[in-house]
Write an enzyme that holds these catalytic residues in place. Structure first.
Site: not given
Length: 266
Positions: A2-3, A51, A165, A252
């Site tokens: 989650p961003e 975050k 990401n 990633r």
């Protein structure tokens, strides 16, 4: 993972559900907190920091959680079926008379003194969605290591907090550079645009149920590059590419357009 915009939405849901109410059920299912009982205390607020989630509780306590890759908080009404996952994945239950918040697969869950919150989040750079947002400081942080790849610098929460990401790949596309370009090689005008553009993207999505960087309604066109390889670029129709990017500890998937973005690639 989650961003920042997703964590902001989670904090708001938890705040609306819990803040101002007394805890009637407390169950923290991690070894260090197994004997902690928060019943009878009032939830004061739930605040996002990058975050991280900070649930502040009467008595000078803060329940700190981080969702990382697949953690989540779900809110349920009395009698509603819990659908966040099997019971063995539950790490926290905070219930009031009207709502119950259930934390699933939380890799980070700790109880701190509110005065000690900096031990958990003090290392973070300016929060893109927080009251401490400071674009000049964020840019200075990014430029402090000019040899570092832009993509890795953006993911470093010590530089600026909230980018994950997805936004990393989307920001690099919008700036016209590959995620592997060293920060020090960014043109001055591009570098100056970066913090403001990052803030604009997260701010635009902080209240949206479906994240978009393109403004297009179709699910397969809401993002410019992330998750779209090898489909054609929405700007130039060149097939998009993907490769892993990381600092050696974790890689990633990263997406880019070989035509629209300049700079080194794997």
């Amino acid at each position: 993972m989650p961003e920042g915009d997703t964590v902001h939405q989670a904090a708001r849901r938890l705040h609306v559900a819990l803040a101002g109410s007394s805890i009637t059920r407390s169950d923290l299912r991690v070894p260090k907190l197994a004997t902690v009982d928060l019943t009878g205390r009032t939830v004061l607020d739930v605040t996002p920091r990058g975050k991280h989630l900070l649930t502040r509780i009467e008595g000078g306590l803060t329940l700190h959680s981080h969702l990382r890759m697949d953690g989540s908080w779900r809110v349920y009404a009395p009698g509603e079926r819990w659908r966040g996952g099997p019971g063995h994945q539950i790490r926290a239950i905070i219930g009031t008379a009207d709502r119950t918040a259930v934390g699933y697969r939380l890799p980070v869950l700790e109880l701190l003194r509110t005065t000690d919150e900096d031990k958990a989040v003090g290392h973070l750079g300016p929060d893109l969605l927080g009251p401490d947002w400071d674009p000049e400081r964020a840019l200075a942080n990014l430029l402090a290591s000019p040899e570092r790849a832009v993509g890795e610098a953006l993911l470093d929460q010590r530089n600026l907090a909230g980018i994950g990401n997805i936004y990393k790949s989307e920001l690099c596309f919008l700036l016209g550079v590959t995620p592997w370009l060293p920060v020090g090689e960014l043109p001055d005008e591009t570098a100056a645009r970066l913090p403001a553009l990052a803030h604009k993207l997260l701010e635009a999505n902080r209240d949206r149920p479906a994240r978009t960087t393109t403004g297009r309604p179709r699910p397969d066109q809401r993002l410019y590059v992330y998750g779209r390889a090898p489909r054609p670029c929405l700007r130039c129709a060149t097939p998009l590419r993907t490769a892993e990017q990381g600092d050696g500890s974790r890689s990633r998937p990263t997406y880019w357009c070989p035509t629209c973005q300049r700079g080194p690639t794997p």
